[in-house]
Design a protein around this motif. Structure first.
Motif, PDB file in Angstrom:
ATOM      1  N   GLY A 191      -7.935-113.224 -63.882  1.00 52.81           N
ATOM      2  CA  GLY A 191      -8.461-111.912 -64.252  1.00 52.81           C
ATOM      3  C   GLY A 191      -9.150-111.265 -63.065  1.00 52.81           C
ATOM      4  N   THR A 192     -10.158-110.436 -63.359  1.00 54.12           N
ATOM      5  CA  THR A 192     -10.893-109.761 -62.291  1.00 54.12           C
ATOM      6  C   THR A 192     -12.391-109.937 -62.513  1.00 54.12           C
ATOM      7  N   MET A 193     -13.076-110.336 -61.468  1.00 56.50           N
ATOM      8  CA  MET A 193     -14.548-110.329 -61.520  1.00 56.50           C
ATOM      9  C   MET A 193     -14.997-109.038 -60.851  1.00 56.50           C
ATOM     10  N   ARG A 194     -15.916-108.345 -61.502  1.00 58.62           N
ATOM     11  CA  ARG A 194     -16.359-107.096 -60.874  1.00 58.62           C
ATOM     12  C   ARG A 194     -17.836-106.848 -61.149  1.00 58.62           C
ATOM     13  N   ILE A 195     -18.404-105.983 -60.317  1.00 59.51           N
ATOM     14  CA  ILE A 195     -19.799-105.597 -60.530  1.00 59.51           C
ATOM     15  C   ILE A 195     -19.842-104.082 -60.679  1.00 59.51           C
ATOM     16  N   LEU A 196     -20.464-103.625 -61.785  1.00 59.29           N
ATOM     17  CA  LEU A 196     -20.566-102.186 -62.040  1.00 59.29           C
ATOM     18  C   LEU A 196     -21.999-101.723 -61.851  1.00 59.29           C
ATOM     19  N   ASP A 197     -22.177-100.553 -61.274  1.00 60.40           N
ATOM     20  CA  ASP A 197     -23.531-100.021 -61.158  1.00 60.40           C
ATOM     21  C   ASP A 197     -23.957 -99.410 -62.497  1.00 60.40           C
ATOM     22  N   ALA A 198     -25.180 -98.861 -62.524  1.00 63.27           N
ATOM     23  CA  ALA A 198     -25.735 -98.382 -63.795  1.00 63.27           C
ATOM     24  C   ALA A 198     -24.898 -97.256 -64.391  1.00 63.27           C
ATOM     25  N   GLN A 199     -24.161 -96.539 -63.538  1.00 65.84           N
ATOM     26  CA  GLN A 199     -23.314 -95.447 -64.032  1.00 65.84           C
ATOM     27  C   GLN A 199     -21.921 -95.939 -64.438  1.00 65.84           C
ATOM     28  N   GLY A 200     -21.678 -97.204 -64.247  1.00 64.94           N
ATOM     29  CA  GLY A 200     -20.377 -97.756 -64.626  1.00 64.94           C
ATOM     30  C   GLY A 200     -19.343 -97.715 -63.508  1.00 64.94           C
TER      31      GLY A 200
END
Ligand SMILES: NC(=O)C1=CN([C@@H]2O[C@H](COP(=O)(O)OP(=O)(O)OC[C@H]3O[C@@H](n4cnc5c(N)ncnc54)[C@H](OP(=O)(O)O)[C@@H]3O)[C@@H](O)[C@H]2O)C=CC1
Ligand SMILES: O=C(O)CCC(=O)C(=O)O
Ligand SMILES: [Mg+2]
Length: 739
Positions: free
Chosen positions: A432-441
C-alpha cells in the motif's frame, strides 16, 4: 544555605556494583559542602517492578525512579549523575522477569502474541521498559562529550594496545545501495504548529490512521522506508560474496536503541543466514514460539520443549548450515555464541570500533581473529566505518601516543531524529502507501510500501537545533578547535537541517572560528587526516553520529569510551552528567561473581561528579563545592599518574582499590588547599589516616579476591549483599565514617 542535591542513579551490572563502593565516598565528602547525594533507582529490575507495582503487594512495590528524574529534568535545579544502564533486548527482558519471579514477584510473562485487552496492557507496560528506555527520557538537552586533558595525557603516556592494520586486509563494511532508509528519506520543515496524520492507504483505497502527531512550528519531520525484499536480497548477496571470497560474515545493528526497527532487521539476518533451517522447520518454530528477532538463541531456547530426538535433528540442521554459509563471526567462541545469537550482543557503536581497533578482525569459531565483512544494512551512517577502515588500510593503525582527539557536540534533546522514532515505526502488513497529511489534508510525504517493509517517521524540534548550534559554537570557542557540522547534501533531513544551521550560526559571534559544513565521508576523512597529525577536530553531529562517534574515537584514542566526560546541559537549565559513553559491561559482573575482582573503571564517574559539584558551586555560590570539584579533578589526575586504575587481573588493584586511592588523593588535595581553611582542617585527619593505613587497606581489599562473590541476584541485586562484597575493608570503612 539550604542543602543542595545531586541525584545519582542506581543502574545495572558493573556500574551498579561500583556504586556501592563509590557513593559512600562521594556522599561523605559532599556533606562537608552541604551537598547530599540521593540514589535514584532506575535499574532494569526496578523499572519492571514499578511498571507493575499496582499488581504487587506493598512490600514489593517500587517507586518509578525514571519518572521522578524525567520530571526533574524540567527544573533548572536538576543535577543528575547518570551511569550507564541496560537497554534491554527482549531476551534480557525475559531474563529479568524470570529472575524477579524466582525472587517471589508475581509478574506476568511478556506476552509475545498479545490478543486480549489484558495482554495488550501488559505488553504496553513492558514495551516502555524495553530497549533504550532511560536515556531518551532523561536527555532533555544536547550532548557535549570529550576526553579531558588529563585523560588524554594518560592515554598518551600509557597507550592501550592497537592491532596492526595490513594493506592486504580484506575486512570492510558493507551496506545497501538501494531500498534502504537513506535512499528513501523525505523531509519537511513545519511552517506552522499543527497535528499531522500518519496514514496507511491499502490497495483497495481504504485508509487506516496509524498515528496523529502534534508538531511545533519549525519542527523537522522525516519519513523513510526500508524494503524488506531488498534487505533480504542484500543479506543473501553479502553471504554469497563472503562465501566466495572466504571472509567471515557479521552483522552490526543497534537493536537496543532502535528497539522497534533493528530487532526486525536482525530477524531477517537470522532467517536469511539459516534459511534452510527456517524453510524446513518454519511451521514448527511458529508453533513453539520461536521469534527470529530474538536471535538464534530463541531457537535453542524454544526447542527445549521438543522431544530429544527432534532437538538433535534441528541442532544438526543448524550445524549443516555452517557448511553452506561463510564463516559467522563469534561473540564468544568458547561458548559457541555467534553473531546471530542475541540481538543485544553486537551493538554497532561499540562493535565496529572494537573491530577497527583490533586490525579489522573479529573472532572466528576457532577462537582466532580473522578478517570480516561487517554488514550494516542502512547506508546512512554505515559509510563512516568503511571510510575509517579504508583509512586504516592506507595509513596503518592509529597511534594513541600521537593522535589528536575528536570531541562531539551532539543533537540529542527531546528525542531528536531516529532515536525518537519508535512510536512512529511500523512493520508493514500488506502492500500500500504510507503517507503523512498536514492539518489541511495535503500530502506532505508518501512512500509506496510492500509487506514486511519498515517505515518510520522522525521528529527534530527547532529549540534543540538552536541550542545545538550554540553549543557547537561555544565548544569551538572554548577549545579553540575547528568544528565540523556533519551534514549530508544527499540527505533530505540534513538539507532541512543545513538551512537552520546556516541561519542560526549568524546568531553567534563566530569571528576567528573555523566552522565548516561537510558530508559524513568528507568530515570523517578530514578529522582522521588531522588526528594522525595530532590535531583535534570537533564533530558537531546529529543523534546517531553522536552515539557512533563517541564510541569510535574514544575507543581508538583511549581504549574505551568509559573515560569520556559526557555533559548534557539541559534546555531548561539543569544539568546531567553522564558517565562515559559506554555500557554496562556484563563481562565484568561475571568476573566479580567468579573471582571477586571488579575491573570496571569508574573514571567516568569521577569526571562526572567533579562537573556536577562545580555546577552546584557556580549555581549556588557554594565555594566548598567548587573546591571539592577542583580537588577531585586533581585527585583523578594523580590517580591516573600513579596508575591506580583497576587492573584486569584478580588479586591486583580493582575497582574498589581505585576508589580507595581516589579518596586518599582527594582528601590530601583538600587538606593541602589554602582557599578554605575549614575544609582543609576537616580533611587533614582523614588524609593522614588513609596514608598511614594504605598498606592495610590495599591488603584487605586484595584478600577477598580469588574466590566467588555472592550478589544474590543479577538484575535485582540485594544492596546489602552487594555492599558486603563491595566494601570489604573495615579499616577504610571506619576511616570514612570519621568524616
Ligand atoms: N549510556 C548507556 O546507558 C549505555 C548503555 N549500554 C548498555 O550496556 C550494555 C553493554 O553494551 P556494550 O555494547 O557491550 O558496551 P560496553 O561499553 O559495556 O562494553 C564494551 C567493552 O568496553 C569495556 N568497558 C566499558 N566500560 C568500561 C569501564 N567503565 N571500565 C572498564 N572497561 C569498560 C569493556 O571491555 P572488557 O570487557 O574488555 O573489559 C566492555 O566489555 C548493554 O546492556 C547496553 O544496552 C551501552 C551503551 C551506552
Ligand atoms: O541508550 C542506549 O541504549 C545507548 C546509548 C548510547 O550508546 C550512547 O548514548 O552513546
Ligand atoms: Mg553509544
Amino acid at each position: 544555605m539550604s542543602k543542595q542535591t545531586i541525584y545519582y542513579t542506581l543502574t545495572d551490572e558493573a556500574p551498579a556494583l561500583a556504586t556501592s563502593s563509590l557513593l559512600p565516598i562521594f556522599g561523605a565528602f559532599a556533606k562537608e559542602a552541604d551537598i547530599e547525594l540521593k540514589l535514584t533507582d532506575i535499574s532494569l529490575a526496578s523499572r519492571v517492578i514499578s511498571s507493575f507495582s499496582d499488581l504487587l503487594p506493598a512490600n514489593q512495590q517500587a517507586e518509578d525512579g525514571l519518572k521522578f528524574l524525567g520530571d526533574l529534568t524540567a527544573s533548572p535545579e536538576a543535577n543528575i549523575v547518570k551511569l550507564p544502564n541496560i537497554s534491554a533486548s527482549l531476551p534480557q527482558l525475559n531474563a529479568v522477569i524470570k529472575e524477579l519471579k524466582a525472587q517471589g514477584y508475581d509478574l506476568p510473562d511478556y506476552p509475545e502474541n498479545a490478543q486480549t485487552d489484558a495482554e495488550k496492557d501488559i505488553l504496553a507496560r513492558y514495551s516502555k521498559v524495553l530497549g533504550s528506555a532511560v536515556n531518551p527520557v532523561l536527555r532533555q538537552g544536547n550532548s557535549d562529550r570529550r576526553a579531558p586533558a588529563a585523560v588524554k595525557g594518560f592515554a598518551r603516556k600509557n597507550p592501550h594496545s592497537m592491532g596492526k592494520w595490513k594493506k592486504t586486509s580484506v575486512s570492510h563494511a558493507d551496506y545497501m545501495r538501494d531500498g534502504d532508509f537513506y535512499s528513501s528519506e523525505q523531509s519537511v520543515t513545519m511552517g506552522a504548529a499543527q497535528t499531522v496524520n500518519i496514514e496507511f492507504v491499502k490497495k483497495d483505497g481504504s485508509v487506516e490512521l496509524k498515528k496523529s502527531l502534534p508538531l511545533l512550528k519549525g519542527e523537522i519531520l522525516d519519513s523513510m522506508n526500508i524494503s524488506c525484499a531488498k534487505l533480504r536480497a542484500f543479506f543473501e548477496a553479502t553471504l554469497q560474496e563472503a562465501k566466495e571470497d572466504n571472509i567471515m560474515w557479521s552483522v552490526h545493528l543497534k537493536a537496543t536503541m532502535m528497539k522497534v526497527s533493528h530487532p526486525i532487521v536482525f530477524g531477517h539476518a537470522v532467517t536469511v543466514f539459516y534459511k534452510d533451517v527456517f524453510a524446513k522447520y518454519g511451521e514448527l518454530f511458529k508453533e513453539i514460539g520461536v521469534n527470529p528477532n530474538n536471535g538464534l538463541g530463541s531457537v535453542y531456547d524454544k526447542i527445549k520443549t521438543l522431544p530429544e530426538a527432534k532437538q538433535a535433528e534441528i541442532k544438526q540442521a543448524i550445524e549443516d548450515v555452517y557448511n553452506t554459509r561463510p564463516e559467522l563471526a563469534m561473540v564468544d567462541s568458547d561458548k559457541g555464541i555467534t553473531n546471530l545469537h542475541v540481538p543485544s550482543d553486537v551493538i554497532v557503536d561499540a562493535s565496529m570500533p572494537a573491530m577497527i581497533r583490533g586490525s579489522g578482525k573479529m573472532w572466528g569459531r576457532d577462537g582466532k581473529a580473522h578478517d570480516a565483512k561487517a554488514v550494516i544494512p542502512d547506508s546512512t551512517y554505515a559509510r563512516i566505518y568503511q571510510e575509517t577502515i579504508n583509512f586504516c588500510k592506507t595509513n596503518g593503525a592509529f597511534d594513541p601516543v600521537t593522535m589528536g582527539t575528536v570531541p562531539n557536540v551532539g543533537l540529542m534533546a527531546q528525542k531528536a531524529e531516529e532515536y525518537g522514532s519508535h512510536d512512529k515505526t511500523f512493520e508493514i502488513a500488506e502492500a500500500g502507501t504510507m503517507r503523512i497529511l498536514d492539518a489541511q489534508g495535503n500530502v506532505l510525504m508518501q512512500h509506496a510500501v510492500e509487506k514486511g517493509d519498515i517505515w518510520r517517521a522522525c521528529q527534530t524540534k527547532d529549540a534543540p537545533i538552536r541550542d545545538w548550534v550554540k553549543l557547537g559554537v561555544t565548544r569551538a570557542r572554548q577549545s579553540d578547535t575547528p568544528a565540523i557540522f556533519w551534514l549530508e547534501e544527499e540527505r533530505a533531513h540534513d538539507n532541512e537541517l543545513r538551512k537552520k544551521v546556516t541561519t542560526y550560526l549568524k546568531d553567534h559571534d563566530t569571528s576567528g572560528l573555523d566552522i565548516r559544513l561537510m558530508t559524513y565521508n568528507e568530515a570523517i576523512r578530514f578529522s582522521m587526516e588531522r588526528i594522525i597529525r595530532g590535531e583535534d577536530t570537533i564533530s558537531v553531529t546529529g543523534n546517531i553520529l553522536r552515539d557512533y562517534l563517541t564510541d569510535l574515537f574514544p575507543i581508538l584514542e583511549l581504549g574505551t569510551s568509559a573515560k569520556m566526560l559526557s555533559i548534557v546541559p539541559m534546555l531548561e537549565g539543569g544539568g546531567m552528567y553522564e558517565t562515559g559513553a559506554g555500557g554496562s559491561a556484563p563481562k565484568h559482573v561475571q568476573q566479580l561473581m567468579e573471582e571477586n575482582h571488579l575491573r570496571w573503571d569508574s573514571l567516568g564517574e569521577f569526571l562526572a561528579v567533579a562537573v556536577s559539584f562545580e555546577e552546584l558551586g557556580i549555581k549556588h555560590n557554594n565555594e566548598k563545592a567548587k573546591i571539592l570539584a577542583k580537588c577531585l579533578d586533581k585527585a583523578t589526575g594523580k590517580l591516573l599518574d600513579t596508575n591506580k586504575s583497576p587492573s584486569r587481573k584478580a588479586g591486583e588493584l580493582d575497582n574498589r582499590g581505585s576508589h580507595f586511592y581516589l579518596a586518599m588523593y582527594w582528601s590530601q588535595e583538600l587538606a593541602a588547599q589554602t582557599e578554605n581553611a575549614e575544609l582543609a582542617a576537616k580533611f587533614a585527619p582523614l588524609a593522614k589516616v588513609l596514608a598511614a593505613k594504605e598498606d592495610t587497606i590495599v591488603a584487605e581489599l586484595a584478600a577477598v579476591q580469588g574466590k566467588p562473590a555472592n550478589l544474590s541476584g543479577y538484575y535485582n541485586i540485594d544492596l546489602d549483599a552487594v555492599e558486603k562484597v563491595m566494601r570489604p575493608s573495615a579499616t577504610f570503612n571506619q576511616a570514612l565514617a570519621t568524616l
